[in-house]
Design a protein around this motif. Structure first.
Motif, PDB file in Angstrom:
ATOM      1  N   GLN A  11     -33.841  -7.744 -19.827  1.00 47.86           N
ATOM      2  CA  GLN A  11     -35.147  -7.140 -19.573  1.00 47.86           C
ATOM      3  C   GLN A  11     -35.192  -6.475 -18.198  1.00 47.86           C
ATOM      4  O   GLN A  11     -35.790  -5.420 -18.020  1.00 47.86           O
ATOM      5  CB  GLN A  11     -36.220  -8.228 -19.659  1.00 47.86           C
ATOM      6  CG  GLN A  11     -37.640  -7.741 -19.418  1.00 47.86           C
ATOM      7  CD  GLN A  11     -38.640  -8.868 -19.550  1.00 47.86           C
ATOM      8  OE1 GLN A  11     -38.393  -9.858 -20.235  1.00 47.86           O
ATOM      9  NE2 GLN A  11     -39.766  -8.738 -18.894  1.00 47.86           N
ATOM     10  N   MET A  12     -34.528  -7.074 -17.232  1.00 47.83           N
ATOM     11  CA  MET A  12     -34.520  -6.541 -15.877  1.00 47.83           C
ATOM     12  C   MET A  12     -33.786  -5.197 -15.832  1.00 47.83           C
ATOM     13  O   MET A  12     -34.201  -4.262 -15.137  1.00 47.83           O
ATOM     14  CB  MET A  12     -33.848  -7.543 -14.944  1.00 47.83           C
ATOM     15  CG  MET A  12     -34.222  -7.383 -13.496  1.00 47.83           C
ATOM     16  SD  MET A  12     -33.599  -8.778 -12.529  1.00 47.83           S
ATOM     17  CE  MET A  12     -34.455  -8.469 -10.977  1.00 47.83           C
ATOM     18  N   LEU A  13     -32.692  -5.101 -16.579  1.00 46.84           N
ATOM     19  CA  LEU A  13     -31.943  -3.851 -16.632  1.00 46.84           C
ATOM     20  C   LEU A  13     -32.768  -2.766 -17.308  1.00 46.84           C
ATOM     21  O   LEU A  13     -32.782  -1.606 -16.871  1.00 46.84           O
ATOM     22  CB  LEU A  13     -30.621  -4.058 -17.362  1.00 46.84           C
ATOM     23  CG  LEU A  13     -29.735  -2.806 -17.534  1.00 46.84           C
ATOM     24  CD1 LEU A  13     -29.426  -2.169 -16.184  1.00 46.84           C
ATOM     25  CD2 LEU A  13     -28.451  -3.154 -18.265  1.00 46.84           C
ATOM     26  N   GLU A  14     -33.474  -3.119 -18.380  1.00 49.33           N
ATOM     27  CA  GLU A  14     -34.310  -2.127 -19.064  1.00 49.33           C
ATOM     28  C   GLU A  14     -35.405  -1.601 -18.138  1.00 49.33           C
ATOM     29  O   GLU A  14     -35.734  -0.414 -18.159  1.00 49.33           O
ATOM     30  CB  GLU A  14     -34.936  -2.746 -20.325  1.00 49.33           C
ATOM     31  CG  GLU A  14     -33.939  -3.097 -21.413  1.00 49.33           C
ATOM     32  CD  GLU A  14     -33.088  -1.921 -21.841  1.00 49.33           C
ATOM     33  OE1 GLU A  14     -33.640  -0.811 -22.026  1.00 49.33           O
ATOM     34  OE2 GLU A  14     -31.857  -2.097 -21.981  1.00 49.33           O
ATOM     35  N   GLU A  15     -35.954  -2.463 -17.300  1.00 53.22           N
ATOM     36  CA  GLU A  15     -36.977  -2.031 -16.352  1.00 53.22           C
ATOM     37  C   GLU A  15     -36.383  -1.090 -15.314  1.00 53.22           C
ATOM     38  O   GLU A  15     -37.042  -0.134 -14.880  1.00 53.22           O
ATOM     39  CB  GLU A  15     -37.610  -3.250 -15.676  1.00 53.22           C
ATOM     40  CG  GLU A  15     -38.476  -4.068 -16.618  1.00 53.22           C
ATOM     41  CD  GLU A  15     -38.940  -5.375 -15.987  1.00 53.22           C
ATOM     42  OE1 GLU A  15     -38.565  -5.635 -14.820  1.00 53.22           O
ATOM     43  OE2 GLU A  15     -39.676  -6.126 -16.659  1.00 53.22           O
ATOM     44  N   GLU A  16     -35.137  -1.344 -14.909  1.00 50.55           N
ATOM     45  CA  GLU A  16     -34.476  -0.455 -13.946  1.00 50.55           C
ATOM     46  C   GLU A  16     -34.244   0.919 -14.575  1.00 50.55           C
ATOM     47  O   GLU A  16     -34.415   1.958 -13.917  1.00 50.55           O
ATOM     48  CB  GLU A  16     -33.150  -1.071 -13.500  1.00 50.55           C
ATOM     49  CG  GLU A  16     -32.543  -0.427 -12.274  1.00 50.55           C
ATOM     50  CD  GLU A  16     -33.277  -0.783 -10.988  1.00 50.55           C
ATOM     51  OE1 GLU A  16     -33.159  -0.005 -10.024  1.00 50.55           O
ATOM     52  OE2 GLU A  16     -33.961  -1.821 -10.951  1.00 50.55           O
ATOM     53  N   ILE A  17     -33.867   0.931 -15.841  1.00 52.82           N
ATOM     54  CA  ILE A  17     -33.708   2.213 -16.547  1.00 52.82           C
ATOM     55  C   ILE A  17     -35.057   2.927 -16.641  1.00 52.82           C
ATOM     56  O   ILE A  17     -35.148   4.148 -16.461  1.00 52.82           O
ATOM     57  CB  ILE A  17     -33.097   1.985 -17.949  1.00 52.82           C
ATOM     58  CG1 ILE A  17     -31.681   1.416 -17.832  1.00 52.82           C
ATOM     59  CG2 ILE A  17     -33.066   3.298 -18.741  1.00 52.82           C
ATOM     60  CD1 ILE A  17     -31.066   1.001 -19.158  1.00 52.82           C
ATOM     61  N   ASP A  18     -36.120   2.158 -16.912  1.00 51.45           N
ATOM     62  CA  ASP A  18     -37.467   2.740 -16.938  1.00 51.45           C
ATOM     63  C   ASP A  18     -37.765   3.471 -15.630  1.00 51.45           C
ATOM     64  O   ASP A  18     -38.325   4.579 -15.631  1.00 51.45           O
ATOM     65  CB  ASP A  18     -38.526   1.653 -17.147  1.00 51.45           C
ATOM     66  CG  ASP A  18     -38.501   1.062 -18.546  1.00 51.45           C
ATOM     67  OD1 ASP A  18     -37.905   1.692 -19.440  1.00 51.45           O
ATOM     68  OD2 ASP A  18     -39.079  -0.026 -18.734  1.00 51.45           O
ATOM     69  N   GLU A  19     -37.390   2.858 -14.510  1.00 53.67           N
ATOM     70  CA  GLU A  19     -37.658   3.465 -13.204  1.00 53.67           C
ATOM     71  C   GLU A  19     -36.881   4.760 -13.029  1.00 53.67           C
ATOM     72  O   GLU A  19     -37.398   5.747 -12.502  1.00 53.67           O
ATOM     73  CB  GLU A  19     -37.312   2.484 -12.085  1.00 53.67           C
ATOM     74  CG  GLU A  19     -38.305   1.345 -11.934  1.00 53.67           C
ATOM     75  CD  GLU A  19     -38.075   0.573 -10.640  1.00 53.67           C
ATOM     76  OE1 GLU A  19     -37.527   1.146  -9.679  1.00 53.67           O
ATOM     77  OE2 GLU A  19     -38.442  -0.608 -10.601  1.00 53.67           O
ATOM     78  N   LEU A  20     -35.618   4.770 -13.466  1.00 56.62           N
ATOM     79  CA  LEU A  20     -34.816   5.993 -13.349  1.00 56.62           C
ATOM     80  C   LEU A  20     -35.399   7.105 -14.215  1.00 56.62           C
ATOM     81  O   LEU A  20     -35.415   8.278 -13.809  1.00 56.62           O
ATOM     82  CB  LEU A  20     -33.363   5.709 -13.740  1.00 56.62           C
ATOM     83  CG  LEU A  20     -32.546   4.868 -12.763  1.00 56.62           C
ATOM     84  CD1 LEU A  20     -31.143   4.632 -13.311  1.00 56.62           C
ATOM     85  CD2 LEU A  20     -32.461   5.545 -11.401  1.00 56.62           C
ATOM     86  N   VAL A  21     -35.853   6.757 -15.405  1.00 55.75           N
ATOM     87  CA  VAL A  21     -36.472   7.760 -16.278  1.00 55.75           C
ATOM     88  C   VAL A  21     -37.745   8.299 -15.626  1.00 55.75           C
ATOM     89  O   VAL A  21     -37.999   9.514 -15.633  1.00 55.75           O
ATOM     90  CB  VAL A  21     -36.783   7.159 -17.664  1.00 55.75           C
ATOM     91  CG1 VAL A  21     -37.610   8.138 -18.504  1.00 55.75           C
ATOM     92  CG2 VAL A  21     -35.487   6.819 -18.403  1.00 55.75           C
TER      93      VAL A  21
END
Length: 432
Positions: free
Chosen positions: A296-306
């Motif tokens: 979940q933490m990695l998905e949130e980091e990807i959200d930030e990059l997007v």
């Protein structure tokens, strides 16, 4: 309520929560009361139908399903309290069994970071010094900046002369792709159109010519060019001497000028080297660290990059959807493309956070408040809008200051300049 745990990879744990039958029965009776108040049951006033009648009317499974929904969050919180778990984020229901009522929930745990003996990390520190060639390059640029341009009233374009040309270039369909007057040092500077120098050479002042040139970036296509030489000038470079030094600044001699150039170049090279050195130190820290985090933490980091990409594109007047369409990508493709970058950024951030913790680094409220006020003044937003965004702005400021401070400490460590290590503060997370 019986709770069993199963450790999973990537900082997750599976909780199996079995609810005792008596509690389920009580929840089903509460559901039955709600249904009797909500619906008309033949032969009974609303809210007065007995439990057995509601059970026969709606079916045991329907009541059980609604009871399970009622109990799910309640028993989940109780299970976390019972185990002493403080999750990173919301749990995910993996499986639901009605008889006996059992929930299987995947719980993301907070990240765990073990830096190892980071105090022993060392990297050689040797900022580069400017070379004589680099110093001469700056001096030559100063000569060009202070060149004397002496216009000519006649003559022909020849190498070494400053040539001014009025150009009009059209493609094979007749569309004008360039129409401007340009000046360049013939034979020494790149002209605005590749290959222009050759047909220009030998043209007299005010002479006009037409010719074709290869179209840049379009193999096999040509541009039709109309050119007129509108100016010729001698380009006289000053001598490399004390007079040049006195012209460009507060210097008496050429050697003083060269010394200043050397110092400026050294400072510039050191800034670049220091930035690269800090990143190499951080990569070394991450490489020796053991870092685990939930998906979940990695998905949130990807959200930030997007989100970062979306904001960047909007500043250029483009929407993310248009950008993806032009690249033939879906949002899922983009997220997959950003995954490695997001993971690397996440690992660096977690390592710095843990380093700050172990080194006892902190950020004062005064520092954060001062920078937040500066941000508010710069944004010039209304008080209402600022109230909405302030919590996130303050959190970002605190995180950035702490990360910068941790990175500076890391550089001191790898250079062997750090003071004695403070009392260890433990890893980022101590959960099982």
């Amino acid at each position: 309520m019986r709770v069993t745990t199963e450790p999973l990879p990537q900082r997750q744990v599976a909780l199996t929560i079995e609810v005792e039958p008596e509690r389920v029965e009580q929840a089903m009776r509460r559901v039955a009361r709600r249904l009797s108040e909500r619906y008309d049951i033949p032969g009974f006033r609303r809210g007065r139908a007995p439990y057995e009648v509601i059970l026969r009317t709606f079916g045991r499974e329907a009541l059980l399903e609604e009871a399970a929904e009622d109990l799910s969050q309640e028993v989940y919180r109780e299970a976390l309290d019972q185990l002493g778990l403080d999750p990173y984020g919301p749990g995910r229901l993996e499986q639901l069994r009605l008889e006996p009522l059992t929930f299987k929930v995947i719980v993301p745990l907070k990240p765990e970071v073990r830096l190892g003996d980071y105090r022993s990390l060392r990297l050689p520190y040797a900022p580069p010094q400017p070379t004589e060639a680099q110093i001469m390059e700056v001096l030559e640029r100063l000569r060009r900046d202070n060149a004397i341009i002496e216009p000519l009233s006649e003559g022909m374009a020849a190498p070494g002369l400053m040539v001014t040309v009025a150009l009009k270039a059209t493609d094979e369909e007749g569309k004008v792709v360039l129409e401007e007057e340009v000046s360049f040092l013939l034979g020494q500077e790149e002209p605005p159109l590749p290959g222009l120098a050759e047909p220009i050479t030998g043209m007299a002042l005010n002479e006009r010519r037409t010719f074709d040139l290869p179209a840049p970036g379009a193999e096999g296509k040509v541009l039709h060019v109309e050119a007129a030489v509108t100016g010729l000038a001698r380009y006289l470079l000053p001598d490399l001497d004390d007079a040049l030094a006195q012209t460009v600044g507060d210097f008496e001699t050429l050697e003083q000028l060269k010394a200043k150039i050397r110092d400026d170049l050294a400072a510039h090279l050191r800034r670049d080297y220091d930035a690269d050195y800090a990143m190499r130190a951080l990569e070394a820290l991450v490489a020796q660290a053991e870092i685990e985090f939930p998906p979940q933490m990695l998905e949130e980091e990807i959200d930030e990059l997007v989100s970062d990409l979306r904001r960047t594109l909007r500043r250029r007047g483009q929407e993310l959807e248009e950008h993806l369409k032009a690249r033939g990508q879906t949002l899922e493709d983009l997220r997959a493309e950003l995954r490695l970058q997001a993971e690397a950024r996440l690992r660096r951030g977690l390592a710095l956070t843990q380093l700050a913790r172990e080194e006892g680094l902190a950020v004062s409220e005064e520092e954060v408040e001062a920078e937040a006020r500066a941000v508010q003044e710069r944004l010039q937003v209304s008080a209402a809008i600022w109230e909405q965004i302030a919590p996130q702005v303050v959190a970002d400021i605190r995180s950035r200051i702490l990360a910068d401070r941790a990175l500076r400490r890391l550089v001191e460590i790898v250079r062997g300049e750090a003071e004695a290590r403070p009392e260890p503060a433990g890893s980022l997370s101590s959960e099982a």
